[in-house]
Design a protein around this motif. Structure first.
Motif, PDB file in Angstrom:
ATOM      1  N   GLN A 137      24.197  55.989  17.930  1.00  0.00           N
ATOM      2  CA  GLN A 137      24.459  55.134  16.775  1.00  0.00           C
ATOM      3  C   GLN A 137      25.793  54.431  16.964  1.00  0.00           C
ATOM      4  OE1 GLN A 137      24.471  56.763  12.721  1.00  0.00           O
ATOM      5  NE2 GLN A 137      23.758  54.746  12.065  1.00  0.00           N
ATOM      6  N   SER A 138      25.794  53.124  16.746  1.00  0.00           N
ATOM      7  CA  SER A 138      26.977  52.303  16.955  1.00  0.00           C
ATOM      8  C   SER A 138      27.916  52.396  15.756  1.00  0.00           C
ATOM      9  CB  SER A 138      26.549  50.842  17.161  1.00  0.00           C
ATOM     10  OG  SER A 138      27.664  50.004  17.301  1.00  0.00           O
ATOM     11  N   ASP A 139      29.211  52.491  16.046  1.00  0.00           N
ATOM     12  CA  ASP A 139      30.244  52.475  15.011  1.00  0.00           C
ATOM     13  C   ASP A 139      30.485  51.012  14.608  1.00  0.00           C
ATOM     14  OD1 ASP A 139      32.443  52.739  13.399  1.00  0.00           O
ATOM     15  OD2 ASP A 139      33.723  53.685  14.893  1.00  0.00           O
ATOM     16  N   MET A 140      30.292  50.691  13.322  1.00  0.00           N
ATOM     17  CA  MET A 140      30.364  49.303  12.867  1.00  0.00           C
ATOM     18  C   MET A 140      31.797  48.848  12.584  1.00  0.00           C
ATOM     19  SD  MET A 140      27.288  48.321  13.005  1.00  0.00           S
ATOM     20  CE  MET A 140      27.301  46.785  12.103  1.00  0.00           C
ATOM     21  N   THR A 141      32.725  49.757  12.338  1.00  0.00           N
ATOM     22  CA  THR A 141      34.116  49.448  11.954  1.00  0.00           C
ATOM     23  C   THR A 141      34.121  48.314  10.914  1.00  0.00           C
ATOM     24  OG1 THR A 141      34.422  47.978  13.885  1.00  0.00           O
ATOM     25  CG2 THR A 141      35.059  50.285  14.136  1.00  0.00           C
ATOM     26  N   ASP A 142      34.800  47.180  11.218  1.00  0.00           N
ATOM     27  CA  ASP A 142      34.922  46.101  10.235  1.00  0.00           C
ATOM     28  C   ASP A 142      34.057  44.891  10.583  1.00  0.00           C
ATOM     29  OD1 ASP A 142      36.288  45.299  12.489  1.00  0.00           O
ATOM     30  OD2 ASP A 142      37.981  44.429  11.405  1.00  0.00           O
ATOM     31  N   MET A 143      32.965  45.111  11.319  1.00  0.00           N
ATOM     32  CA  MET A 143      32.196  43.980  11.825  1.00  0.00           C
ATOM     33  C   MET A 143      31.555  43.127  10.732  1.00  0.00           C
ATOM     34  SD  MET A 143      32.545  43.894  15.134  1.00  0.00           S
ATOM     35  CE  MET A 143      34.224  44.451  14.890  1.00  0.00           C
ATOM     36  N   PHE A 144      31.127  43.724   9.616  1.00  0.00           N
ATOM     37  CA  PHE A 144      30.519  42.925   8.546  1.00  0.00           C
ATOM     38  C   PHE A 144      31.539  41.933   7.975  1.00  0.00           C
ATOM     39  CE2 PHE A 144      26.839  45.886   6.983  1.00  0.00           C
ATOM     40  CZ  PHE A 144      26.276  45.814   8.236  1.00  0.00           C
ATOM     41  N   ARG A 145      32.750  42.400   7.742  1.00  0.00           N
ATOM     42  CA  ARG A 145      33.776  41.506   7.186  1.00  0.00           C
ATOM     43  C   ARG A 145      34.145  40.402   8.174  1.00  0.00           C
ATOM     44  NH1 ARG A 145      38.170  45.462   4.101  1.00  0.00           N
ATOM     45  NH2 ARG A 145      36.765  46.181   2.421  1.00  0.00           N
ATOM     46  N   ARG A 146      34.210  40.734   9.450  1.00  0.00           N
ATOM     47  CA  ARG A 146      34.559  39.722  10.452  1.00  0.00           C
ATOM     48  C   ARG A 146      33.451  38.684  10.573  1.00  0.00           C
ATOM     49  NH1 ARG A 146      37.218  42.243  15.770  1.00  0.00           N
ATOM     50  NH2 ARG A 146      37.869  40.061  15.946  1.00  0.00           N
ATOM     51  N   ALA A 147      32.195  39.126  10.501  1.00  0.00           N
ATOM     52  CA  ALA A 147      31.078  38.171  10.557  1.00  0.00           C
ATOM     53  C   ALA A 147      31.117  37.243   9.344  1.00  0.00           C
ATOM     54  CB  ALA A 147      29.759  38.918  10.623  1.00  0.00           C
ATOM     55  N   ARG A 148      31.393  37.800   8.176  1.00  0.00           N
ATOM     56  CA  ARG A 148      31.483  36.953   6.972  1.00  0.00           C
ATOM     57  C   ARG A 148      32.605  35.930   7.120  1.00  0.00           C
ATOM     58  NH1 ARG A 148      32.995  39.896   1.450  1.00  0.00           N
ATOM     59  NH2 ARG A 148      34.922  40.178   2.686  1.00  0.00           N
ATOM     60  N   LYS A 149      33.739  36.331   7.676  1.00  0.00           N
ATOM     61  CA  LYS A 149      34.849  35.400   7.875  1.00  0.00           C
ATOM     62  C   LYS A 149      34.441  34.268   8.815  1.00  0.00           C
ATOM     63  CE  LYS A 149      39.748  35.335   9.267  1.00  0.00           C
ATOM     64  NZ  LYS A 149      39.635  34.340  10.372  1.00  0.00           N
ATOM     65  N   ASP A 150      33.737  34.598   9.898  1.00  0.00           N
ATOM     66  CA  ASP A 150      33.271  33.558  10.821  1.00  0.00           C
ATOM     67  C   ASP A 150      32.325  32.586  10.112  1.00  0.00           C
ATOM     68  OD1 ASP A 150      34.634  34.359  13.157  1.00  0.00           O
ATOM     69  OD2 ASP A 150      33.143  35.911  13.550  1.00  0.00           O
ATOM     70  N   LEU A 151      31.449  33.103   9.288  1.00  0.00           N
ATOM     71  CA  LEU A 151      30.517  32.245   8.558  1.00  0.00           C
ATOM     72  C   LEU A 151      31.248  31.359   7.550  1.00  0.00           C
ATOM     73  CD1 LEU A 151      27.728  34.904   8.010  1.00  0.00           C
ATOM     74  CD2 LEU A 151      27.501  32.853   9.422  1.00  0.00           C
ATOM     75  N   LEU A 152      32.254  31.907   6.886  1.00  0.00           N
ATOM     76  CA  LEU A 152      33.046  31.115   5.940  1.00  0.00           C
ATOM     77  C   LEU A 152      33.766  29.971   6.643  1.00  0.00           C
ATOM     78  CD1 LEU A 152      34.551  33.951   3.709  1.00  0.00           C
ATOM     79  CD2 LEU A 152      33.106  32.061   2.901  1.00  0.00           C
ATOM     80  N   GLU A 153      34.084  30.170   7.933  1.00  0.00           N
ATOM     81  CA  GLU A 153      34.748  29.121   8.719  1.00  0.00           C
ATOM     82  C   GLU A 153      33.762  28.119   9.288  1.00  0.00           C
ATOM     83  OE1 GLU A 153      36.946  31.339  11.585  1.00  0.00           O
ATOM     84  OE2 GLU A 153      38.497  31.972  10.152  1.00  0.00           O
ATOM     85  N   GLY A 154      32.468  28.291   8.986  1.00  0.00           N
ATOM     86  CA  GLY A 154      31.452  27.345   9.407  1.00  0.00           C
ATOM     87  C   GLY A 154      30.892  27.575  10.792  1.00  0.00           C
ATOM     88  N   ARG A 155      31.135  28.735  11.386  1.00  0.00           N
ATOM     89  CA  ARG A 155      30.665  29.017  12.741  1.00  0.00           C
ATOM     90  C   ARG A 155      29.281  29.647  12.701  1.00  0.00           C
ATOM     91  NH1 ARG A 155      35.613  31.486  16.244  1.00  0.00           N
ATOM     92  NH2 ARG A 155      34.312  30.685  17.932  1.00  0.00           N
ATOM     93  N   TRP A 156      28.512  29.405  13.754  1.00  0.00           N
ATOM     94  CA  TRP A 156      27.264  30.126  13.938  1.00  0.00           C
ATOM     95  C   TRP A 156      27.585  31.565  14.312  1.00  0.00           C
ATOM     96  CZ3 TRP A 156      22.155  29.613  13.188  1.00  0.00           C
ATOM     97  CH2 TRP A 156      21.660  28.341  12.893  1.00  0.00           C
ATOM     98  N   VAL A 157      26.801  32.497  13.762  1.00  0.00           N
ATOM     99  CA  VAL A 157      26.948  33.913  14.076  1.00  0.00           C
ATOM    100  C   VAL A 157      25.595  34.490  14.443  1.00  0.00           C
ATOM    101  CG1 VAL A 157      27.411  36.201  13.103  1.00  0.00           C
ATOM    102  CG2 VAL A 157      28.982  34.307  12.629  1.00  0.00           C
ATOM    103  N   LEU A 158      25.512  35.102  15.623  1.00  0.00           N
ATOM    104  CA  LEU A 158      24.361  35.933  15.963  1.00  0.00           C
ATOM    105  C   LEU A 158      24.788  37.378  15.780  1.00  0.00           C
ATOM    106  CD1 LEU A 158      21.935  35.707  18.997  1.00  0.00           C
ATOM    107  CD2 LEU A 158      22.869  37.892  18.263  1.00  0.00           C
ATOM    108  N   PHE A 159      24.065  38.098  14.936  1.00  0.00           N
ATOM    109  CA  PHE A 159      24.358  39.513  14.712  1.00  0.00           C
ATOM    110  C   PHE A 159      23.131  40.310  15.100  1.00  0.00           C
ATOM    111  CE2 PHE A 159      25.824  43.390  12.986  1.00  0.00           C
ATOM    112  CZ  PHE A 159      27.181  43.253  12.676  1.00  0.00           C
ATOM    113  N   SER A 160      23.281  41.166  16.121  1.00  0.00           N
ATOM    114  CA  SER A 160      22.171  41.997  16.576  1.00  0.00           C
ATOM    115  C   SER A 160      22.449  43.448  16.220  1.00  0.00           C
ATOM    116  CB  SER A 160      21.956  41.857  18.086  1.00  0.00           C
ATOM    117  OG  SER A 160      23.100  42.309  18.799  1.00  0.00           O
ATOM    118  N   GLY A 161      21.382  44.181  15.931  1.00  0.00           N
ATOM    119  CA  GLY A 161      21.549  45.584  15.591  1.00  0.00           C
ATOM    120  C   GLY A 161      20.239  46.212  15.172  1.00  0.00           C
ATOM    121  N   THR A 162      20.323  47.418  14.670  1.00  0.00           N
ATOM    122  CA  THR A 162      19.134  48.104  14.179  1.00  0.00           C
ATOM    123  C   THR A 162      18.695  47.463  12.864  1.00  0.00           C
ATOM    124  OG1 THR A 162      20.477  49.717  12.995  1.00  0.00           O
ATOM    125  CG2 THR A 162      19.842  50.278  15.258  1.00  0.00           C
TER     126      THR A 162
END
Length: 391
Positions: A137-162
């Motif tokens: 099982q992967s440790d997520m740390t702060d990845m959800f918040r970082r992905a949201r920040k990238d999206l708020l900046e208008g960037r494309w985000v690919l998020f892979s996982g279970t």
């Protein structure tokens, strides 16, 4: 105080931690290394956001999904890319599409000690560290918040996982930001214990100065796509000599379903209502399609196209693939129909691991026992008899 899910009710996605504006929630490991939310009551204002964001239930949202996924058997035309990947290289093509648009890719990788954790990358070289199967099982740390920040900046985000991780991400990220969010889930067998993985690694470092410099959970290079043997590269820092350790001990424990997270036995996502725009898996059963695309045993990906967004991006990269268009019934692996059945000895395994440690459970449940060797020999004999009978 919020009533957060525990035990088999919690998949450990970390959405509750990410949504907390007061940082009152941390994800703390249990004896098996599985992380669960813990609330600091001194910080909690009882807003209820952590309870509302939880999506580990049958009520998870998939508003954009097709009535049924559109299945494809996929292999990249570039065989170098195929051999770098666990299956047919589909993840590389989708992540390239995002990176070419100055986007960001999130997926399961390793830290410096080869613990499995989600990572954020912006280059193809970084993306390559996310390739391959990882049976922890992967440790997520702060990845959800970082992905949201990238999206708020208008960037494309690919998020892979279970699937459970992506259900949590979708619940956490506001709907208005989903336009540039491409999610890729996997057909998941269940997530094994991070603590057992750490102990297994340590058991291989027999001398001072030894360190692990590489991990391949399924060594396709030496054993082919179908094989499930883990290979770890070890280096003696005193001499610089590198050796490879190959076995199937950890794999053997994994496939007994004895060290999986309890929630995996009650997974809500083992069906065709996928949480990703695209779903990736090994294409087991590809022979039923009548194709010979994987006759060389180099690997073939199953891709399920689940949403209009996923279909648009799939069509954009389809020219990089050799394709099979199978029927859905030819793709119905077990974990597209039902969760893994946990080993009835799972709780006993956990208690014995907590009480006696790794070496004890490795000897008792590993592939050293006489009964295992007898079963393995019987299997070989049976397969040989069947081959002779078919000649």
């Amino acid at each position: 105080m919020p009533k957060l899910k525990t035990g088999s009710e919690c998949c450990g996605c970390s959405a509750c931690m990410a949504i907390c504006g007061k940082d009152a929630i941390t994800m703390q490991p249990d004896a098996m290394g599985f992380r669960y939310p813990v609330v600091d009551t001194a910080k909690c204002v009882e807003c209820g956001m952590c309870e509302r964001v939880c999506s580990f239930s049958d009520a998870y949202a998939t508003p954009d999904n097709f009535d049924e996924p559109k299945p494809f058997g996929v292999r990249m035309k570039n065989l170098d890319e195929v051999m770098k990947s666990r299956s047919g290289g589909a993840f590389a093509a989708f992540s390239n599409w995002v990176l070419e648009r100055d986007g960001v890719v999130y997926g399961a990788g390793y830290d410096e000690e080869f613990n499995v954790c989600h990572r954020r990358v912006t280059t193809r070289e970084g993306r390559d560290t996310l390739r391959g199967s990882k049976y922890v099982q992967s440790d997520m740390t702060d990845m959800f918040r970082r992905a949201r920040k990238d999206l708020l900046e208008g960037r494309w985000v690919l998020f892979s996982g279970t699937p459970c991780q992506l259900a949590g991400l979708h619940s956490f990220v506001p709907k208005r930001l989903h336009e540039r969010l491409l999610t890729v889930d996997i057909v998941c067998h269940g997530v094994p214990s991070p603590a057992v993985w750490s102990d297994y690694k340590r058991s291989l470092l027999k001398r001072p100065g030894m360190k692990i410099t590489g991990v391949d959970f399924r060594n396709k290079r030496d054993f082919g796509w179908r094989a499930h043997k883990e290979t770890l590269t070890l280096e003696d820092t005193n001499t610089g000599v590198r050796t490879e350790h190959t076995s199937d001990l950890y794999t053997h424990l994994f496939y007994q379903h004895i060290m999986l997270r309890p929630s995996c036995g009650e997974c809500h996502y083992c069906n065709l209502r996928r949480t990703g725009d695209l779903t990736l898996a090994d294409f087991w059963g590809w022979e039923r399609t009548g194709s010979d695309l994987n006759a060389d045993d180099r690997g073939l990906s199953l891709v399920l196209v689940n949403t209009p967004k996923g279909e648009r991006i799939f069509n954009d990269v389809a020219g990089e693939f050799n394709l099979i268009r199978p029927r859905m019934e030819d793709c119905m692996q077990g974990h597209l129909k039902h969760p893994t059945t946990l080993n009835p000895l799972s709780e006993k395994f956990r208690k014995e691991y907590e009480r006696h440690g790794y070496r004890y459970i490795a000897r008792k449940y590993g592939n050293f026992t006489l009964s295992y060797k007898v079963r393995r020999l019987a299997g070989r004999v049976l397969r040989k008899v069947r081959r002779l009978a078919g000649q």
